[in-house]
Design a protein around this motif. Structure first.
Motif, PDB file in Angstrom:
ATOM      1  N   GLN A  47       0.840  -1.202   0.000  1.00 34.15           N
ATOM      2  CA  GLN A  47       0.000   0.000   0.000  1.00 34.15           C
ATOM      3  C   GLN A  47       0.874   1.251   0.000  1.00 34.15           C
ATOM      4  N   CYS A  48       1.979   1.194   0.741  1.00 32.20           N
ATOM      5  CA  CYS A  48       2.940   2.297   0.748  1.00 32.20           C
ATOM      6  C   CYS A  48       3.456   2.563  -0.668  1.00 32.20           C
ATOM      7  N   LEU A  49       3.784   1.506  -1.399  1.00 31.80           N
ATOM      8  CA  LEU A  49       4.331   1.664  -2.745  1.00 31.80           C
ATOM      9  C   LEU A  49       3.267   2.111  -3.751  1.00 31.80           C
ATOM     10  N   LEU A  50       2.015   1.795  -3.496  1.00 28.03           N
ATOM     11  CA  LEU A  50       0.951   2.324  -4.353  1.00 28.03           C
ATOM     12  C   LEU A  50       0.873   3.844  -4.227  1.00 28.03           C
ATOM     13  N   LEU A  51       1.048   4.330  -3.007  1.00 31.04           N
ATOM     14  CA  LEU A  51       0.989   5.779  -2.764  1.00 31.04           C
ATOM     15  C   LEU A  51       2.277   6.476  -3.176  1.00 31.04           C
ATOM     16  N   ALA A  52       3.401   5.803  -2.993  1.00 30.88           N
ATOM     17  CA  ALA A  52       4.717   6.408  -3.282  1.00 30.88           C
ATOM     18  C   ALA A  52       5.608   5.339  -3.901  1.00 30.88           C
ATOM     19  N   PRO A  53       5.512   5.137  -5.216  1.00 31.50           N
ATOM     20  CA  PRO A  53       6.250   4.048  -5.878  1.00 31.50           C
ATOM     21  C   PRO A  53       7.759   4.080  -5.669  1.00 31.50           C
ATOM     22  N   ASN A  54       8.317   5.250  -5.376  1.00 36.05           N
ATOM     23  CA  ASN A  54       9.765   5.364  -5.175  1.00 36.05           C
ATOM     24  C   ASN A  54      10.155   5.483  -3.708  1.00 36.05           C
ATOM     25  N   HIS A  55       9.236   5.105  -2.814  1.00 36.20           N
ATOM     26  CA  HIS A  55       9.564   5.145  -1.382  1.00 36.20           C
ATOM     27  C   HIS A  55      10.807   4.292  -1.155  1.00 36.20           C
ATOM     28  N   PHE A  56      11.868   4.905  -0.638  1.00 33.07           N
ATOM     29  CA  PHE A  56      13.172   4.250  -0.623  1.00 33.07           C
ATOM     30  C   PHE A  56      13.167   2.949   0.174  1.00 33.07           C
ATOM     31  N   ASP A  57      12.715   2.998   1.417  1.00 24.15           N
ATOM     32  CA  ASP A  57      12.760   1.800   2.257  1.00 24.15           C
ATOM     33  C   ASP A  57      11.808   0.723   1.762  1.00 24.15           C
ATOM     34  N   ALA A  58      10.598   1.103   1.396  1.00 26.32           N
ATOM     35  CA  ALA A  58       9.622   0.104   0.955  1.00 26.32           C
ATOM     36  C   ALA A  58      10.090  -0.589  -0.317  1.00 26.32           C
ATOM     37  N   LYS A  59      10.617   0.173  -1.250  1.00 26.12           N
ATOM     38  CA  LYS A  59      11.084  -0.408  -2.516  1.00 26.12           C
ATOM     39  C   LYS A  59      12.299  -1.300  -2.295  1.00 26.12           C
ATOM     40  N   THR A  60      13.235  -0.851  -1.462  1.00 30.63           N
ATOM     41  CA  THR A  60      14.436  -1.649  -1.216  1.00 30.63           C
ATOM     42  C   THR A  60      14.091  -2.908  -0.424  1.00 30.63           C
ATOM     43  N   LYS A  61      13.160  -2.796   0.525  1.00 29.41           N
ATOM     44  CA  LYS A  61      12.718  -3.970   1.282  1.00 29.41           C
ATOM     45  C   LYS A  61      12.060  -4.987   0.361  1.00 29.41           C
ATOM     46  N   LYS A  62      11.307  -4.514  -0.616  1.00 30.94           N
ATOM     47  CA  LYS A  62      10.668  -5.429  -1.560  1.00 30.94           C
ATOM     48  C   LYS A  62      11.710  -6.175  -2.380  1.00 30.94           C
ATOM     49  N   ASP A  63      12.773  -5.464  -2.774  1.00 29.10           N
ATOM     50  CA  ASP A  63      13.812  -6.072  -3.612  1.00 29.10           C
ATOM     51  C   ASP A  63      14.813  -6.894  -2.813  1.00 29.10           C
ATOM     52  N   HIS A  64      14.951  -6.600  -1.515  1.00 30.73           N
ATOM     53  CA  HIS A  64      15.963  -7.266  -0.679  1.00 30.73           C
ATOM     54  C   HIS A  64      15.327  -7.631   0.666  1.00 30.73           C
ATOM     55  N   ALA A  65      14.336  -8.475   0.610  1.00 30.75           N
ATOM     56  CA  ALA A  65      13.484  -8.726   1.780  1.00 30.75           C
ATOM     57  C   ALA A  65      14.249  -9.298   2.968  1.00 30.75           C
ATOM     58  N   THR A  66      15.216 -10.169   2.736  1.00 28.28           N
ATOM     59  CA  THR A  66      15.847 -10.865   3.862  1.00 28.28           C
ATOM     60  C   THR A  66      16.959 -10.059   4.522  1.00 28.28           C
ATOM     61  N   SER A  67      17.555  -9.107   3.792  1.00 24.67           N
ATOM     62  CA  SER A  67      18.709  -8.395   4.357  1.00 24.67           C
ATOM     63  C   SER A  67      18.398  -6.981   4.837  1.00 24.67           C
TER      64      SER A  67
END
Length: 302
Positions: free
Chosen positions: A103-123
């Protein structure tokens, strides 16, 4: 357009100051309450090269209840949604965390933490694995002190439920006598070897300190590693300038970036995305040495 409408009522423009520390935020009361509970209940212990975050299920429910109220008052604020997602993650409630993150990324597709967490979930670390910070703090946490001891002076903290940058400079590295104002600057410069990120603390007493951030390749994406720290900087409009004497904080200011610095940080991020990290530490050291030999010393002033 009114700034609060721009921040909370639809698509966000990039590089806005953190609105969560503003008393004008619709959820200001809940943000302060959540930070107070987090500070008192979530323990961040330094363990070897990493950290261990501990709290109990009752604390999770208390913080979640406050964040639920905060989100209900500002449902289009992506930072609040990511904060609640981060709480779910450290409580091992991955499905709920993913819902808030998406939902965060729907509102702000370039949200730094949300986008990076999506791409690097475990680290990628949870927001609540970061030490809390604001202008009122007078002592460095164990984790912040560890970074200072490792000469990792630019570090990530949690400011009112959002990731932020703190530049922590030991008193021994700068002469404060006669200083009334401080300024932080980062320069992203080309050399024959590679790009180099040099950052400076300038004082209005004529003193300055020069440091470097090696943007090396890293095996995992982590919040406080240099490459990702530089990427985060391009999304910020402020940092904390902190002068420490051991664990004690003797200066602590929120420094808003001028537009010239914001443009430099944006250019740096573009180059990091297209060019990637430095190939090796020896390459970076050679680049830093070249930069120091050829930089204009007359420009190194407040």
């Amino acid at each position: 357009m009114n700034i609060w409408k721009r921040l909370f009522g639809g698509s966000q423009k990039p590089h806005q100051p953190n609105p969560l520390f503003s008393g004008k935020h619709p959820s200001a009361k809940e943000i302060a309450e959540a930070e107070d509970i987090v500070t008192k209940t979530i323990e961040i212990k330094v363990a070897g090269s990493g950290t261990i975050t501990s709290f109990n299920s009752g604390d999770y429910l208390r913080i979640k209840e406050v964040l639920d109220r905060a989100v209900s008052k500002a449902p289009t604020d992506p930072d609040l949604l990511y904060a609640r997602a981060s709480l779910h993650y450290i409580a091992l409630q991955g499905e709920d965390g993913q819902k808030d993150r998406e939902q965060c990324l729907l509102l702000a597709p370039n949200h730094f933490d949300a986008k990076t967490k999506k791409d690097h979930a475990t680290s990628w670390d949870s927001l609540f694995a970061l030490p809390g910070w604001d202008e009122r703090r007078s002592q460095l946490s164990d984790l912040m002190m560890k970074h200072v001891e490792m000469d990792h002076l630019v570090q990530v903290v949690r400011d009112h439920l959002r990731g932020a940058i703190a530049v922590v400079v030991p008193e021994s590295r700068i002469k404060l006598a006669g200083c009334s104002k401080m300024r932080w600057e980062l320069r992203w410069e080309s050399t024959p070897q590679c790009k180099v990120a040099a950052h400076y603390l300038f004082l209005d007493n004529g003193q300055f300190a020069e440091f470097f951030i090696p943007h090396l390749a890293e095996s995992e994406a982590k919040v406080n590693t240099n490459y990702w720290l530089l990427r985060r900087l391009a999304r910020e409009q402020y940092c904390f300038i902190v002068i420490n004497r051991g664990r004690s904080v003797i200066r602590n200011e929120r420094y808003m970036f001028p537009q010239t610095l914001i443009r430099t940080l944006q250019k740096m991020e573009s180059d990091l995305i297209s060019g990637g990290p430095a190939a090796s530490m020896s390459q970076f050291q050679s680049a830093a040495q070249y930069y120091m030999q050829h930089s204009d010393e007359s420009s190194l002033k407040y």
